[in-house]
Motif scaffolding. Structure first.
Motif, PDB file in Angstrom:
ATOM      1  N   ARG A  33      25.168 -74.721 -51.614  1.00  0.00           N
ATOM      2  CA  ARG A  33      25.352 -74.032 -52.900  1.00  0.00           C
ATOM      3  C   ARG A  33      24.931 -72.564 -52.809  1.00  0.00           C
ATOM      4  O   ARG A  33      25.594 -71.688 -53.378  1.00  0.00           O
ATOM      5  CB  ARG A  33      24.550 -74.741 -53.990  1.00  0.00           C
ATOM      6  CG  ARG A  33      24.773 -74.135 -55.371  1.00  0.00           C
ATOM      7  CD  ARG A  33      24.376 -75.072 -56.483  1.00  0.00           C
ATOM      8  NE  ARG A  33      24.718 -74.534 -57.793  1.00  0.00           N
ATOM      9  CZ  ARG A  33      24.730 -75.224 -58.915  1.00  0.00           C
ATOM     10  NH1 ARG A  33      24.416 -76.510 -58.906  1.00  0.00           N
ATOM     11  NH2 ARG A  33      25.061 -74.667 -60.075  1.00  0.00           N
ATOM     12  N   SER A  39      28.064 -77.019 -54.696  1.00  0.00           N
ATOM     13  CA  SER A  39      27.800 -78.070 -53.710  1.00  0.00           C
ATOM     14  C   SER A  39      28.377 -79.381 -54.215  1.00  0.00           C
ATOM     15  O   SER A  39      27.654 -80.244 -54.714  1.00  0.00           O
ATOM     16  CB  SER A  39      26.292 -78.213 -53.445  1.00  0.00           C
ATOM     17  OG  SER A  39      25.590 -78.429 -54.653  1.00  0.00           O
ATOM     18  N   PRO A  40      29.704 -79.554 -54.120  1.00  0.00           N
ATOM     19  CA  PRO A  40      30.302 -80.841 -54.486  1.00  0.00           C
ATOM     20  C   PRO A  40      29.671 -81.964 -53.675  1.00  0.00           C
ATOM     21  O   PRO A  40      29.183 -81.744 -52.563  1.00  0.00           O
ATOM     22  CB  PRO A  40      31.779 -80.643 -54.120  1.00  0.00           C
ATOM     23  CG  PRO A  40      31.985 -79.156 -54.125  1.00  0.00           C
ATOM     24  CD  PRO A  40      30.696 -78.575 -53.658  1.00  0.00           C
ATOM     25  N   GLN A  41      29.675 -83.156 -54.231  1.00  0.00           N
ATOM     26  CA  GLN A  41      29.033 -84.298 -53.586  1.00  0.00           C
ATOM     27  C   GLN A  41      29.497 -84.444 -52.140  1.00  0.00           C
ATOM     28  O   GLN A  41      30.681 -84.608 -51.858  1.00  0.00           O
ATOM     29  CB  GLN A  41      29.363 -85.577 -54.367  1.00  0.00           C
ATOM     30  CG  GLN A  41      28.708 -86.829 -53.825  1.00  0.00           C
ATOM     31  CD  GLN A  41      27.201 -86.835 -54.043  1.00  0.00           C
ATOM     32  OE1 GLN A  41      26.723 -86.295 -55.033  1.00  0.00           O
ATOM     33  NE2 GLN A  41      26.468 -87.440 -53.134  1.00  0.00           N
ATOM     34  N   SER A  56      35.221 -80.893 -48.164  1.00  0.00           N
ATOM     35  CA  SER A  56      34.793 -81.781 -49.242  1.00  0.00           C
ATOM     36  C   SER A  56      35.648 -83.035 -49.258  1.00  0.00           C
ATOM     37  O   SER A  56      36.835 -82.995 -48.907  1.00  0.00           O
ATOM     38  CB  SER A  56      34.910 -81.057 -50.588  1.00  0.00           C
ATOM     39  OG  SER A  56      34.577 -81.903 -51.664  1.00  0.00           O
ATOM     40  N   PRO A  60      36.769 -79.878 -55.613  1.00  0.00           N
ATOM     41  CA  PRO A  60      35.641 -79.380 -56.415  1.00  0.00           C
ATOM     42  C   PRO A  60      36.006 -79.318 -57.889  1.00  0.00           C
ATOM     43  O   PRO A  60      37.106 -78.901 -58.259  1.00  0.00           O
ATOM     44  CB  PRO A  60      35.388 -77.983 -55.834  1.00  0.00           C
ATOM     45  CG  PRO A  60      35.892 -78.067 -54.425  1.00  0.00           C
ATOM     46  CD  PRO A  60      37.089 -78.978 -54.493  1.00  0.00           C
ATOM     47  N   GLU A  66      27.519 -79.274 -60.014  1.00  0.00           N
ATOM     48  CA  GLU A  66      27.849 -78.869 -58.658  1.00  0.00           C
ATOM     49  C   GLU A  66      28.018 -77.361 -58.506  1.00  0.00           C
ATOM     50  O   GLU A  66      27.977 -76.840 -57.395  1.00  0.00           O
ATOM     51  CB  GLU A  66      29.103 -79.579 -58.145  1.00  0.00           C
ATOM     52  CG  GLU A  66      30.393 -79.187 -58.828  1.00  0.00           C
ATOM     53  CD  GLU A  66      31.607 -79.892 -58.218  1.00  0.00           C
ATOM     54  OE1 GLU A  66      32.664 -79.249 -58.063  1.00  0.00           O
ATOM     55  OE2 GLU A  66      31.506 -81.090 -57.894  1.00  0.00           O
TER      56      GLU A  66
END
Length: 368
Positions: A33, A39-41, A56, A60, A66
């Protein structure tokens, strides 16, 4: 903010180049991030020799939890379920003929590290160490502005609680109400699980709220924080419920307050981490409470609630300006309760007025 993220990534790229590493793979969510805005999972960031790419498992969303991604950053969404973004990133690094890749070994599991080696056997894996965490230490003014807003939200939530009737309510209920109020005032959520301790539970560090009900004459300690745009603050206060404080409560409170003030006053650029800890710890130690103290007096805050620096007896390093930290000494007397006082501050030089206090709820010993 896009320029800010690009500059942060460029600093990391330069550091990798100086160490003879072609690219870096960032997997720790807070670090992802910091460098990309979001910071997507499960997402990871490849800082390459020429191009930076976020990998990812899903698209996103831009949701508050996130963050909002740097719109200049390339994004690669895995095509099928079950894939590992870190493996995909290593595969890309190998495909562009990078000969080396620095990874966050302190965050990667052994299994994941093996998977990276398997997909790119010719890629030399090195340790990025805590390079990104060290970049994160000193905050820019936009980051500090987010922390300032988070502190304002926490102050508001705590202030409203103090105006309500507390006797008879459980620790758990009060903690849930505080977390609801944080969101009501604009927080993305609590910065950490809210702690409420009453009577014999008061003064404990990070006490998990129970079903004990608030009683007349109790010490009540509250520790909470707000998460605002990913940035997290912390505040802790101690009060007496419904009556004039007993003499032992006043004496203990005054002692912890003196320790906390000594720690706050020591927060100047160039001060050693251990010296800040000693300033607060020595006040309590001289009064015979040394064995009851936590291993640290405070810690850094930012995209994580407990980040560097650590203000502890054996901590190495010195403070820089614009580093936000907590100062949170406390004493717990088994069977009786105790006191904790916790503030979030930003280190500033004396010429600028000294440490900037972000959490401003009164530290007077109030009888509620």
């Amino acid at each position: 903010m896009s320029d800010v993220y690009a500059v942060r990534r460029e600093l990391l790229r330069d550091r990798c180049a100086a160490a003879g590493t072609a690219a870096a793979l960032v997997t720790r969510p807070a670090n992802v991030r910091y460098l990309s805005g979001a910071s997507p999972q499960g997402a990871v960031l490849l800082v390459g020799p020429a191009e930076d790419v976020l990998f990812s498992a899903g698209v996103p969303t831009g949701e508050a939890d996130e963050g909002r991604l740097d719109d200049r950053l390339a994004v690669s969404v895995l095509s099928g379920p079950g894939g590992d973004p870190a493996v995909a990133a290593a595969d890309m690094a190998a495909s562009v003929r990078a000969d080396s890749l620095a990874v966050e070994e302190h965050h990667l599991t052994v299994a994941r590290h093996r998977a990276l080696r398997s997909v790119a056997p010719r890629l030399r894996l090195g340790d990025l160490g805590t390079a990104v965490e060290q970049q994160r230490l000193v905050k820019d003014e936009e980051e500090i502005a987010c922390l300032r807003i988070a502190a304002e939200i926490a102050d508001q939530a705590l202030g409203e609680l103090l105006e309500s009737i507390l006797v008879g309510r459980t620790e758990r209920h009060l903690a849930l109400e505080l977390e609801r109020r944080l969101v009501d005032h604009g927080a993305d959520g609590p910065a950490f699980p809210t702690s409420v301790g009453t009577g014999p539970h008061s003064g404990r560090s990070r006490h998990r709220p129970s079903d004990r009900r608030v009683e007349e004459g109790d010490f009540l300690t509250v520790s909470l924080g707000a998460n605002y745009r990913g940035y997290r603050c912390e505040i802790g206060r101690t009060f007496v419920i419904g009556t004039t404080p007993a003499s032992w409560q006043i004496e203990l409170y005054d002692l912890v307050f003196a320790a906390q003030r000594a720690g706050r006053e020591a927060l100047l650029p160039g001060a050693a981490y251990r010296d800040v800890d000693h300033a607060a710890r020595s006040v309590l130690d001289s009064a015979g409470h040394g064995e009851a103290l936590a291993p640290w007096t405070g810690h850094g805050v930012g995209l994580e609630i407990d980040e560097d620096p650590q203000l502890a007896p054996t901590a190495m390093g010195k403070l820089d300006a614009c580093v936000p930290v907590t100062v949170e000494p406390g004493v717990h007397l088994p069977g009786r309760g105790g006191v904790r006082i916790d503030d979030t501050l930003v280190v500033r030089p004396e010429a600028d007025g000294g440490p900037e206090l972000l959490t401003i709820t009164t530290k007077e010993l109030l009888a509620l």
